[in-house]
Enzyme design. Structure first.
Site, PDB file in Angstrom:
ATOM      1  N   ASP A 144     -10.616  -6.406  22.262  1.00  0.00           N
ATOM      2  CA  ASP A 144      -9.508  -6.368  23.234  1.00  0.00           C
ATOM      3  C   ASP A 144     -10.330  -5.703  24.592  1.00  0.00           C
ATOM      4  OD1 ASP A 144      -6.952  -6.175  24.229  1.00  0.00           O
ATOM      5  OD2 ASP A 144      -7.139  -3.994  24.129  1.00  0.00           O
ATOM      6  N   CYS A 154       1.016  -1.166   0.197  1.00  0.00           N
ATOM      7  CA  CYS A 154       0.147  -0.032  -0.130  1.00  0.00           C
ATOM      8  C   CYS A 154       0.758   1.454  -0.085  1.00  0.00           C
ATOM      9  CB  CYS A 154      -0.786  -0.110   1.317  1.00  0.00           C
ATOM     10  SG  CYS A 154      -2.384  -1.276   1.158  1.00  0.00           S
ATOM     11  N   HIS A 155       0.501   2.348  -0.614  1.00  0.00           N
ATOM     12  CA  HIS A 155       1.005   3.541  -0.752  1.00  0.00           C
ATOM     13  C   HIS A 155       0.759   4.276   0.660  1.00  0.00           C
ATOM     14  CE1 HIS A 155       0.938   2.489  -4.930  1.00  0.00           C
ATOM     15  NE2 HIS A 155       2.017   3.334  -5.146  1.00  0.00           N
ATOM     16  N   GLU A 163      -7.501   1.577   3.340  1.00  0.00           N
ATOM     17  CA  GLU A 163      -7.565   2.472   4.319  1.00  0.00           C
ATOM     18  C   GLU A 163      -8.768   2.386   5.038  1.00  0.00           C
ATOM     19  OE1 GLU A 163      -4.107   3.542   2.376  1.00  0.00           O
ATOM     20  OE2 GLU A 163      -6.104   3.016   1.549  1.00  0.00           O
TER      21      GLU A 163
END
Length: 163
Positions: free
Chosen positions: A131, A79-80, A117
């Site tokens: 979590d 990924c960029h 993203e």
């Protein structure tokens, strides 16, 4: 699948590479993704009441999702790194699951899309919910992570069909 479909991250020799986006036009690109965390009704009630031992589950997960979107290039090898102009993460209760639904929208003006993203934001927000509440419900399930829509770029707009 299109007849000329190909994996863009694989070159002619079959090697993985980062796609060169230098010649692409900068356009407004937006992507939205979703996912959910299924949990016991008692766990959802605990989160709703703000009584989770680790603190504000929804607020923390929202922030984690935003931070994750900004770090996608550090997590996904090809990924960029992108200059995102907007990341929103919405988390809502769903009694029918029961659990929490997560939706992320990411936007930029640039030469490559923001699907990864948006998906990363949703994934990390869901992991953060797990979590934060695992002390009371280790059986929670993360699922349904998928792209809902994307706009902009050479391939144009795409929207998941309602099933």
């Amino acid at each position: 699948m299109a007849k000329d479909a190909r994996l863009t991250h694989i070159d002619a020799a079959g090697e993985a590479h980062m796609v060169d986006v230098g010649d692409k036009a900068a356009t407004v690109r937006i992507a939205t993704a979703e996912g959910h965390v299924r949990m016991l009704p008692e766990t959802l009630a605990l989160i709703r009441a703000g009584n989770a031992r680790k603190g504000d589950v929804i607020g923390t997960a929202r922030l984690a999702g935003i931070m994750a979107a900004k770090q996608t290039a550090s997590l996904i090898p090809l990924c960029h790194p992108l200059m995102l102009s907007k990341v929103s993460v919405e988390i809502s209760e769903d009694e029918a699951l029961p659990g929490l639904r997560v939706e992320a929208t990411v936007k930029l003006t640039g030469q490559t899309g923001v699907e990864m993203e948006a998906l990363t934001a949703v994934s990390v927000a869901c992991l953060t919910i797990y979590d934060m509440a695992k002390a009371v419900d280790k059986g929670m399930q993360i699922g349904g992570i998928q792209l809902l829509a994307k706009s902009g770029g050479k391939s144009g707009d795409w929207q998941r069909s309602k099933e």
